[in-house]
Each structure stands twice: as C-alpha cells, then as structure tokens.
Enzyme design. Structure first.
Site, PDB file in Angstrom:
ATOM      1  N   SER A  26     -12.145   7.470  -4.163  1.00  0.00           N
ATOM      2  CA  SER A  26     -11.867   6.428  -5.154  1.00  0.00           C
ATOM      3  C   SER A  26     -12.738   6.587  -6.395  1.00  0.00           C
ATOM      4  CB  SER A  26     -12.085   5.054  -4.522  1.00  0.00           C
ATOM      5  OG  SER A  26     -11.915   4.032  -5.486  1.00  0.00           O
ATOM      6  N   HIS A 107     -23.992   4.618  -6.130  1.00  0.00           N
ATOM      7  CA  HIS A 107     -24.453   3.427  -5.412  1.00  0.00           C
ATOM      8  C   HIS A 107     -25.817   3.773  -4.844  1.00  0.00           C
ATOM      9  CE1 HIS A 107     -24.745   0.031  -2.804  1.00  0.00           C
ATOM     10  NE2 HIS A 107     -24.299   0.626  -1.702  1.00  0.00           N
TER      11      HIS A 107
END
Length: 338
Positions: A26, A107
């Site tokens: 993604s 992240h």
C-alpha cells in the site's frame, strides 16, 4: 509544532541520489510512483518470487532484489510490514549500509521498539503519510497530497531533516503540510489511534451496533445502512470541518441524541480501557505481543480475521454494494494493480 510546505523543501536534495523502495504494498507503491513522477530516480527492492514484481514493472519501475536495491540506494525506504521488517533488514539491508547513506521508514515502530538500530555513520529518518498508501497515490495524481509526519532518528551527515523534507515533498506531503515530530510520538499515537478509534474502536462499535439491531429483529439491510454505510457521510462532514460542522449539518434530533447518548456509550469504563491500551503501547507490551504472534505464524491474527470476514454484516454489505455499482468506479484499492 513545526509545519513545512512545498516552499520549505528542496527536491534538489534528492538530485543525483537513488531511492531504494523496499516493498511495494500500500505505502510502497504510492511512494515509488509519486517519487518517480516527481523526477526522483527510484529502484524497487523485492523478493525474486514477489507477486508485486509484475505490478511494479507494469508501472515502468525498475525492480531488483532487496539486497541489490539497498546496495544501490543512497536513500533506503522500508515500507515492509512491521512484523517482518527487522528480519529483512538484518539479513539483506544492514550489510549494504555505508556511512553517509540514509535509512528511512514510513512508520517508527521498528526504530522506537529497538528492532532496528542503524550503524554508526548512517542517517535515519521517518516520513509517515497520515493516510493509507492508496490515498497517498490518489491525492498526488489529483494534484493534492496527504499530510506527512517527519522525524529524524540520527543525523551524522547534518542534513537528514532536509533530505527527509525533500522525500516528503516528493510524495506530495508538502502540498498539504509536513509536520515535524519524534519517532516515539508518531509510533505511540499511531498505534493508539488505530486500536482505539480508526480500526479497533470503529469496527467493534459498528459490529456491536449491527448485532444489536438485528438481534432485536430489524432487517440486516437497515442495520447495515444505519450503522455502517452512513458512517462515511458523517466522517466526510467531520473531515471537512470538525465535529461542530457535522452537528451543524445533521438534524436537531440527531444532534440531541449525539450529545445525550454518546457519552453513555463512551463512558468512564471505556476511557479507562483506552488508558490501559495506551499503557500497553507505551510499555512495549503490544509490540512484544504482536512480534511473538507473527513469529508463531499468526494463529490468533488469522482466526480473528476469519471471524470478521464471516460475520453476517459482510455478506449484507456485499449484497447492498452490488446494488450501487458506482461505488466500484475509480476505486482506491485495485488488488490487480496496487
């Protein structure tokens, strides 16, 4: 809080550099394509048998093995799943790291919880779009961008923030805002938001509401429309102008129910449980639990996922969406392409 925009970031910081995009899921596909379209040289690092290889090559991207891409990359961005990232890093990326390179994550999980520690002389930063990768790509192609969080973990070269800002600009973040934060703050707030509201809290609330109505004898289609389908309408109003904007738009009856019944549902018991969830994130308990679950083959994860997929509301939703073909036009998620 510092917020940077297009004018504050210089893509020239990436000129002459190769960005190695490790992963093409993604986030990976969105970062690779947006950077490519911003004029950045990109190579995608994938396993030889990766199902994503054909998707990346169909977009005209150059694909190499993870190790070869990492060796070539001046900036190495890892967009791999949190639970597999450290193993791949230690086996294939760490041996390719040299002083002056930039290791990046989308992240902060693996940096914050100590799963990955870059060697001396290697710069490390995070650029985390505040939205799913499919939205990052869609917004960019429409001339917009998803806001990004940026944080520097280590900066031996002295210009890591500038390189991170250039990267964030390249994926479209400068169009809406790049917010400077820390690895710890991004990781802990991101996990809490996912668990308490965006994924965990929201899906549990919608499922419980659907069950309450159907168990009381109401038609499943009515329950789905009222408790799930219409959620997007409400979220769009909040997204546009906050909770006050939503309350202005709905009926007085809906607003009175909101103000008087909402606090009965999200009461002190729920708030106390939210604090426990946050404490589990801050202490590292959740991270340890998730990494152990992954090493064991994800038995709990897979069982709970199957339970969710088999819930009656999913079949109800599929029937209703089939009556609304326009929902499938210009889909953000096309599994054959991204």
């Amino acid at each position: 809080m510092k917020v940077f925009y297009e004018k504050d970031a210089d893509l020239a910081r990436l000129e002459g550099k190769t960005v190695a995009m490790i992963g093409y899921g993604s986030q990976g596909h969105a970062h690779a394509l947006n950077l490519r379209d911003s004029g950045v040289n990109v190579v995608v690092g994938l396993r030889a048998d990766s199902s994503s290889r054909a998707k990346a090559e169909a977009e005209g991207l150059r694909v190499a093995t993870v190790a070869d891409a990492a060796a070539e990359g001046d900036v190495i961005m890892m967009t791999l799943p949190d639970e597999t990232m450290a193993d791949i890093y230690h086996a294939e990326i760490a041996p390719q790291l040299k002083a002056g390179k930039y290791l990046a994550l989308a992240h902060g999980f693996n940096l914050h919880f100590g799963c990955i520690t870059p060697p001396d002389g290697v710069n490390a930063f995070m650029v985390a779009p505040k939205g799913p990768g499919h939205l990052v790509r869609d917004a960019y192609t429409k001339g917009g961008g998803v806001p990004c969080l940026v944080a520097v973990d280590r900066d031996p070269s002295g210009d890591t923030l500038q390189v991170a800002l250039a990267y964030a600009k390249g994926i479209g973040g400068g169009r809406s805002g790049i917010i400077e934060t820390t690895i710890r703050e991004e990781t802990e707030t991101d996990l809490f938001g996912e668990q308490a509201v965006l994924c965990g809290g929201l899906t549990a609330l919608m499922t419980a509401a659907y069950d309450t109505l159907t168990e009381a004898g109401y038609a499943p289609e009515m329950a789905y429309f009222e408790c799930i389908h219409e959620m997007k309408l409400i979220i769009d109003l909040i997204y546009e102008g906050g909770i006050t904007n939503m309350r202005y738009s709905v009926s007085n009856t809906a607003q009175f129910g909101d103000l008087t019944r909402g606090p009965r549902l999200i009461d002190e018991h729920v708030r106390a449980e939210m604090k426990r969830v946050l404490e589990e994130i801050q202490s590292g308990r959740f991270a340890r639990e998730w990494l152990l679950e992954a090493k064991a083959g994800k038995p709990v994860f897979n069982a709970l996922t199957r339970n969710g997929e088999e819930h009656p509301l999913e079949a109800t939703g599929a029937r209703l969406r089939a009556l609304m073909p326009w929902l499938s036009e210009k889909k953000l998620v096309d599994r054959s392409r991204n």
